[in-house]
Write an enzyme that holds these catalytic residues in place. Structure first.
Site, mmCIF file in Angstrom:
data_model
loop_
_atom_site.group_PDB
_atom_site.id
_atom_site.type_symbol
_atom_site.label_atom_id
_atom_site.label_comp_id
_atom_site.label_asym_id
_atom_site.label_seq_id
_atom_site.Cartn_x
_atom_site.Cartn_y
_atom_site.Cartn_z
ATOM 1 N N TYR A 194 0.810 -1.222 0.000
ATOM 2 C CA TYR A 194 0.000 0.000 0.000
ATOM 3 C C TYR A 194 0.844 1.273 0.000
ATOM 4 O O TYR A 194 0.308 2.368 0.112
ATOM 5 C CB TYR A 194 -0.973 -0.010 1.195
ATOM 6 C CG TYR A 194 -2.161 -0.919 0.947
ATOM 7 C CD1 TYR A 194 -1.976 -2.189 0.410
ATOM 8 C CD2 TYR A 194 -3.457 -0.517 1.208
ATOM 9 C CE1 TYR A 194 -3.044 -3.028 0.152
ATOM 10 C CE2 TYR A 194 -4.527 -1.354 0.955
ATOM 11 C CZ TYR A 194 -4.321 -2.607 0.430
ATOM 12 O OH TYR A 194 -5.381 -3.435 0.175
ATOM 13 N N LYS B 142 2.886 -14.946 3.604
ATOM 14 C CA LYS B 142 3.036 -15.685 2.341
ATOM 15 C C LYS B 142 4.543 -15.806 2.072
ATOM 16 O O LYS B 142 5.028 -15.527 0.965
ATOM 17 C CB LYS B 142 2.316 -14.917 1.212
ATOM 18 C CG LYS B 142 2.252 -15.639 -0.121
ATOM 19 C CD LYS B 142 1.245 -16.775 -0.158
ATOM 20 C CE LYS B 142 1.349 -17.564 -1.437
ATOM 21 N NZ LYS B 142 0.497 -18.750 -1.479
ATOM 22 N N ASP C 104 -6.282 -6.442 4.692
ATOM 23 C CA ASP C 104 -7.414 -5.781 4.049
ATOM 24 C C ASP C 104 -8.390 -6.831 3.523
ATOM 25 O O ASP C 104 -9.605 -6.766 3.734
ATOM 26 C CB ASP C 104 -6.880 -4.915 2.899
ATOM 27 C CG ASP C 104 -7.889 -3.872 2.446
ATOM 28 O OD1 ASP C 104 -8.957 -3.779 3.069
ATOM 29 O OD2 ASP C 104 -7.605 -3.162 1.468
ATOM 30 N N ASP D 254 -3.339 -18.001 2.031
ATOM 31 C CA ASP D 254 -4.392 -18.681 1.253
ATOM 32 C C ASP D 254 -5.047 -19.788 2.074
ATOM 33 O O ASP D 254 -6.280 -19.950 2.070
ATOM 34 C CB ASP D 254 -3.863 -19.204 -0.094
ATOM 35 C CG ASP D 254 -2.443 -19.729 -0.021
ATOM 36 O OD1 ASP D 254 -1.765 -19.478 0.985
ATOM 37 O OD2 ASP D 254 -2.007 -20.405 -0.965
#
Ligand code: NAD
Length: 345
Positions: free
Chosen positions: A129, A181, A239, A215
């Site tokens: 971001y 991740k 988010d 995930d």
């Protein structure tokens, strides 16, 4: 009268765009009935500020938050693709609002899941971001290639991990799940995982610590959300997962958030300006109302927060007054009036 006025706490109020003014009006009606001790300074941001002042984040709004260090804001519209940068993101940067706390709790029994009660702590300033992106033109296509970089710092990762573990301890939580991740984004997400693990070691005697790849976490949240307690993760994953956890308890209309930082704290609903229902008087004000309960906790008026949570529960579950997104027929105003009715009993 003067004595009462002296005890009020100055706070900035941004009505925002789309459904913002409707849910802010409903929230103010409820907070007035609760006699919440805020002295509001009304200011604009987002599209409405752009239209009024040619600036989506006017200096007068920033000055007010610099003074009050406390704000309640409605959602702000950001044009997709071109146009100006998100004022919500700019506010987070301007006031160093590094921690985004988004709780999700079952409020209406009989939905897909019962007994969900989890809190997502999202790093609010770093990751993807930061807006480091550009296009590379090829031939006559100016957008032939798009490149975006994320930035995570060890200091930022440490700060959000410490915040999440401290939050868990001070709120009687039992477990913190670190979501990452790092198997693919070895540097960007790897640094977050490495740092969060270091921080976790200091809390392992008092809290359970768990790790998930984002995930798998998304899937497990759908299978059994009750296995999670506090989740800590980076900006983009946070988010996305916070919208998912809002969906577990009935949708975006009931998800609150606090942006907590060094220079200020800004409370808001997780959802956006909902242009598809704006002006119709049907929006669910619960996200912002629950953000207001977090704001009352923040100023150490937890007895008022408790009173408001109880009145919300009674309006929803005993009076069965609900807005359309929760399967009811009440308007924004009727739902607020039902809560006010309960507060006055
Ligand atoms: P959105 O959250 O505004 O709406 C998504 C869906 O949820 C819509 O169908 C909407 O009607 C519904 N919804 C949202 N809030 C609701 C409520 N209180 N009651 C009932 N239904 C509700 O997301 P979007 O459509 O992707 O975004 C619209 C605008 O909001 C965009 O400009 C976006 O940038 C902005 N946005 C702002 C914030 C913020 O200010 N914090 C957050 C997210 C999106």
């Amino acid at each position: 009268m003067q004595f009462a006025a002296e005890k009020l706490i100055p706070a900035t109020l941004i009505a925002g765009d789309g459904i913002g003014p409707e849910i802010v009006e409903a929230t103010l009606m409820v907070l007035d009935a609760l006699r919440a001790p805020f002295a509001w300074e009304m200011h604009k941001a987002g599209m409405s500020a752009m239209e009024a002042f040619g600036d989506p984040l006017p200096e007068s709004t920033l000055d007010s938050i610099r003074r009050t260090r406390l704000a309640l804001k409605g959602p702000l519209t950001t044009p997709a693709g071109g146009g100006y940068r998100s004022s919500t993101v700019r506010l987070r940067e301007e006031f160093n609002l590094y921690a985004n706390v988004r709780p999700a709790r079952t409020l209406v029994p009989g939905g897909r899941y019962e007994g969900v009660d989890l809190v997502l702590v999202r790093e609010n300033l770093e990751g993807y971001y930061v807006g480091f992106e550009h296009y590379i033109p090829i031939g006559d296509d100016p957008h032939a290639v798009a490149i975006g970089s994320g930035v995570n710092t060890r200091a930022g990762c440490r700060r959000i991990a410490e915040f999440a573990f401290d939050y868990a301890l001070s709120n009687g939580r039992k477990k913190v799940t670190i979501v990452h991740k790092a198997n693919i984004l070895k540097a960007l997400s790897g640094l977050f995982l490495e740092t969060a693990r270091e921080v976790a070691k200091r809390y392992e005697d008092r809290l359970q610590v768990d790790e998930r790849i984002v995930d798998a976490c998304a899937m497990q949240l759908v299978l059994d959300p009750r296995q999670f307690d506090v989740i800590v993760t980076t900006n983009l994953f946070g988010d996305i997962l916070s919208d998912e956890i809002a969906g577990l308890v009935g949708g975006l209309g009931m998800a609150p958030g606090a942006n907590i930082g060094v220079d200020a704290t800004i409370f808001e609903a997780v959802h956006g300006s909902a242009p598809d229902i704006a002006g119709k008087g049907v929006a669910n004000p619960l996200g912002l109302l629950l953000a207001a309960t977090m704001m009352l906790d923040h100023i150490d008026r937890s007895e008022l927060a408790h009173q408001l949570r109880k009145a919300i529960d009674q309006a929803l579950n005993e009076d069965k007054v609900r807005t359309g997104d929760l399967g009811g027929t009440a308007s924004t105003k009727e739902f607020a009036q039902a809560i006010v009715g309960r507060l006055k009993q």
